[in-house]
Scaffold this active site. Structure first.
Site, mmCIF file in Angstrom:
data_model
loop_
_atom_site.group_PDB
_atom_site.id
_atom_site.type_symbol
_atom_site.label_atom_id
_atom_site.label_comp_id
_atom_site.label_asym_id
_atom_site.label_seq_id
_atom_site.Cartn_x
_atom_site.Cartn_y
_atom_site.Cartn_z
ATOM 1 N N ARG A 160 -47.408 7.108 27.443
ATOM 2 C CA ARG A 160 -48.867 7.038 27.562
ATOM 3 C C ARG A 160 -49.453 7.756 26.346
ATOM 4 O O ARG A 160 -49.394 8.985 26.258
ATOM 5 C CB ARG A 160 -49.355 7.660 28.864
ATOM 6 C CG ARG A 160 -48.743 7.018 30.108
ATOM 7 C CD ARG A 160 -49.608 7.181 31.324
ATOM 8 N NE ARG A 160 -50.843 6.430 31.199
ATOM 9 C CZ ARG A 160 -51.907 6.614 32.002
ATOM 10 N NH1 ARG A 160 -51.867 7.524 32.948
ATOM 11 N NH2 ARG A 160 -53.003 5.891 31.825
ATOM 12 N N ASP B 154 -59.071 13.692 28.642
ATOM 13 C CA ASP B 154 -57.673 13.516 28.265
ATOM 14 C C ASP B 154 -57.432 13.995 26.843
ATOM 15 O O ASP B 154 -56.353 14.470 26.521
ATOM 16 C CB ASP B 154 -57.277 12.052 28.408
ATOM 17 C CG ASP B 154 -57.022 11.690 29.860
ATOM 18 O OD1 ASP B 154 -55.859 11.749 30.277
ATOM 19 O OD2 ASP B 154 -57.995 11.386 30.582
ATOM 20 N N ASN C 203 -61.638 10.033 27.793
ATOM 21 C CA ASN C 203 -61.257 10.249 29.187
ATOM 22 C C ASN C 203 -61.183 8.906 29.905
ATOM 23 O O ASN C 203 -61.459 7.860 29.323
ATOM 24 C CB ASN C 203 -62.274 11.184 29.876
ATOM 25 C CG ASN C 203 -61.789 11.679 31.221
ATOM 26 O OD1 ASN C 203 -60.652 12.152 31.343
ATOM 27 N ND2 ASN C 203 -62.621 11.587 32.232
ATOM 28 N N LYS C 204 -60.822 8.952 31.167
ATOM 29 C CA LYS C 204 -60.693 7.750 31.979
ATOM 30 C C LYS C 204 -61.888 6.826 31.774
ATOM 31 O O LYS C 204 -63.035 7.278 31.752
ATOM 32 C CB LYS C 204 -60.591 8.167 33.453
ATOM 33 C CG LYS C 204 -60.745 7.031 34.443
ATOM 34 C CD LYS C 204 -59.581 6.070 34.418
ATOM 35 C CE LYS C 204 -59.790 4.944 35.425
ATOM 36 N NZ LYS C 204 -58.679 3.994 35.429
#
Length: 334
Positions: free
Chosen positions: A92, A232, A242-243
């Site tokens: 990831r 993140d 981020n998400k």
């Protein structure tokens, strides 16, 4: 201190590593057994664990890698461990937790000429130190974040902020602050509906759940008066990665005069700008399903960038382990 279930979601079980399956929690408490470093990598790729979970999975994977290399001579063992690290980092690419965890373990053992039990012991010690350091940094960050939230604040969350959220809640509770929480569901894995909401319930709250499309309406109606998410990754110039959906939260917060706070242990010195961050793009088929069941009509195609980028002007403050910063000054926290 006994913590929420998700605060300790990676564990060793004999010669294997067990990872709490966050894809089914809290409806099931199921552990995925990983007998090899490759099993750990596959588990991360398949979203068995998310947020800071891959950090702990990565250090555990490096321990398994050292055990797999214990019968190799020093040079071969080091080469094999580097290959394990590269495989874990590739799982990831957007969040730098895995990269930094692998680097910490390799740095602690590089050039030492270790093999066998000595190599395993050194990797175990480095992995444990990195895990403990992250927990300590998250607790410090939580204290700084809680200082921004007044007693009675209604906090909007997006996705699952993991140790950062737990640290913030614990610090607020220690200060006697009463908070309320509004959680987005967070499609397509519903981390907000399942992970954030379940953990907040464990910690004594009754959060309100909204769909991702309700954020602007909720802020317009005054359902929340502060927005708080993890990051993140944060770049040196203050961009928050981020998400996916975080950008929408920030835009709505800006439109309705609601402060937007992003939490990260530290900005990434290897990412001066957002252009230096690889945005993970997952299989679009994932957004056609929810919790294993297809929710889209046949013939529909999906599109799934797993993260988005929020520019600094939409971010009120970035909270790190060292304090609270304006986005254009966050590099000063290094």
């Amino acid at each position: 201190m006994t913590g929420p279930v998700l605060a300790d979601s990676v564990r060793f079980a004999g010669d294997a590593v067990e990872i709490l399956d966050r894809r089914v929690y809290p409806f099931e408490v199921r552990w995925v057994r990983c007998a090899s470093s490759e099993d750990v990598a596959v588990a991360i790729e398949r979203m068995v664990t998310q947020s800071s979970g891959p950090l702990f999975a990565a250090t555990a994977g490096m321990v398994l890698g050292a055990r797999e290399a214990r019968h190799e001579p020093p040079d071969r063992a080091a080469e094999r461990l580097r290959a394990v690290g590269a495989r874990l980092v590739a799982t990831r690419p957007t969040n730098n937790h895995i990269r930094d965890a692998v680097h910490a373990v390799l740095s602690a053992t590089a050039g030492a000429g270790l093999a066998g039990d000595e190599l395993v012991a050194a990797v175990e010690a480095a992995a444990r130190a990195h895990d403990d350091g992250y927990r300590a940094r998250s607790a410090a960050l939580g204290g700084h974040a809680a200082s921004l939230l007044a007693d009675g604040t209604r906090v909007l969350t997006h996705c699952w902020a993991d140790a950062f959220l737990i640290g913030t809640v614990r610090a607020a509770q220690a200060a006697g602050k009463r908070l309320e929480f509004v959680c987005t569901e967070t499609r397509p894995y519903l981390q907000g509906a399942r992970l954030t909401a379940a953990t907040l319930v464990e910690m004594g709250y009754r959060p309100t759940l909204i769909t991702d499309g309700m954020v602007a309406s909720a802020l317009s109606d005054g359902l929340a008066d502060s927005a708080l998410t993890a990051a993140d990754r944060v770049t040196l110039d203050g961009h928050v990665i981020n998400k996916v959906g975080t950008l929408g939260v920030a835009l709505a917060a800006s439109a309705f005069g609601v402060p937007f706070y992003a939490l990260v242990d530290a900005p990434d010195p290897q990412a001066p700008t957002a252009a230096d961050v690889v945005i993970e793009r997952r299989d679009g088929d994932e957004v056609l399903h929810t919790l294993g069941r297809r929710t889209a009509a046949a013939g529909v195609r999906g599109h799934y960038p797993a993260f988005d980028v929020t520019p600094p002007h939409l971010v009120t403050r970035i909270v790190t382990e060292r304090g609270v910063y304006q986005p254009d000054h966050v590099k000063e926290s290094l």
